[in-house]
Design a protein around this motif. Sequence first.
Motif, short mmCIF file in Angstrom:
data_model
loop_
_atom_site.label_atom_id
_atom_site.label_comp_id
_atom_site.label_asym_id
_atom_site.label_seq_id
_atom_site.Cartn_x
_atom_site.Cartn_y
_atom_site.Cartn_z
N SER A 58 0.83 -1.21 0.00
CA SER A 58 0.00 0.00 0.00
C SER A 58 0.86 1.26 0.00
CB SER A 58 -0.94 0.01 1.21
OG SER A 58 -0.23 0.15 2.42
N TYR A 62 0.74 4.26 -2.73
CA TYR A 62 0.61 5.69 -2.47
C TYR A 62 1.74 6.46 -3.15
CZ TYR A 62 -2.30 3.80 1.30
OH TYR A 62 -3.23 3.10 2.03
N HIS A 116 -12.48 9.60 -3.35
CA HIS A 116 -12.56 8.17 -3.03
C HIS A 116 -11.85 7.84 -1.72
CE1 HIS A 116 -13.02 3.92 -3.83
NE2 HIS A 116 -11.72 3.73 -3.69
N PHE A 117 -10.64 8.37 -1.57
CA PHE A 117 -9.89 8.14 -0.33
C PHE A 117 -10.63 8.75 0.86
CE2 PHE A 117 -6.53 6.71 -2.97
CZ PHE A 117 -5.63 6.02 -2.17
N TRP A 121 -11.20 5.23 2.48
CA TRP A 121 -9.93 4.98 3.16
C TRP A 121 -9.83 5.78 4.46
CZ3 TRP A 121 -5.81 8.14 4.50
CH2 TRP A 121 -4.65 7.49 4.91
N TYR A 122 -10.10 7.08 4.39
CA TYR A 122 -9.97 7.94 5.57
C TYR A 122 -10.98 7.53 6.64
CZ TYR A 122 -9.68 12.07 8.52
OH TYR A 122 -9.53 12.91 9.60
#
Length: 216
Positions: A58, A62, A116-117, A121-122
């Motif tokens: 991951s 990033y 999206h993040f 994700w967040y």
Amino acid sequence: MTTTRKLFMSFTGLFLCFFLLIHFLGNTQLFLSPDEAQEKFNWYSNFLTGNAFIKIVSYVLYLSILLHAIYAWIITVKNKKSGGTYKKDSRDRASKWSSRNMGFLGLIILLFLVLHFQNFWYVYKFGSIGLDPWGNKDLYTVVVTAFQQGWLVAIYVVAMIALAYHLAHGISSGIRTLGLFNPKFVKWIQYFGIAYAILICVGFALMPVYIFFTSK
């Protein structure tokens, strides 16, 4: 230096294409029945965040996104200043709309990634998410709740259209830049890039659409 930038663009771009395939295959669990999807998708999400090897991958992901975006911006700016390389090439493949607008398509995708993040994700990493009946963070419910909003579904579909154009040109371009391009297979590589782009992007676009129409 320009060659180095293009090589970085190709390496990171093709790595991101591979990641997209893995991400797509994992997310196909969203098409299962609600109970089964919740159990398997949440287990899958928990596995990804708890596995040491996946964590390392991951970080590479990033970094790849960051480098790809930075070098794309640098190349786009330099092309603009020099009048644009595609204007000097009258061949059909160089005059395609997607090849002449990779910077614009990339910007749409980058803005989409931020959204999206932030949405998933967040929230998964830092938000307050309940647990499912199996003891995993209930990311599935977060996804379903998000995709019950029509405007968000529309954004995802538009972003996937942009991504499809970006991939269709980027895959063959990246392979050519890395020197893995045999003139005998030009058409086949282009067809592969187009087929891959359509499969991945249509699949990703169908996920929010499917949830929107089946979770009401």
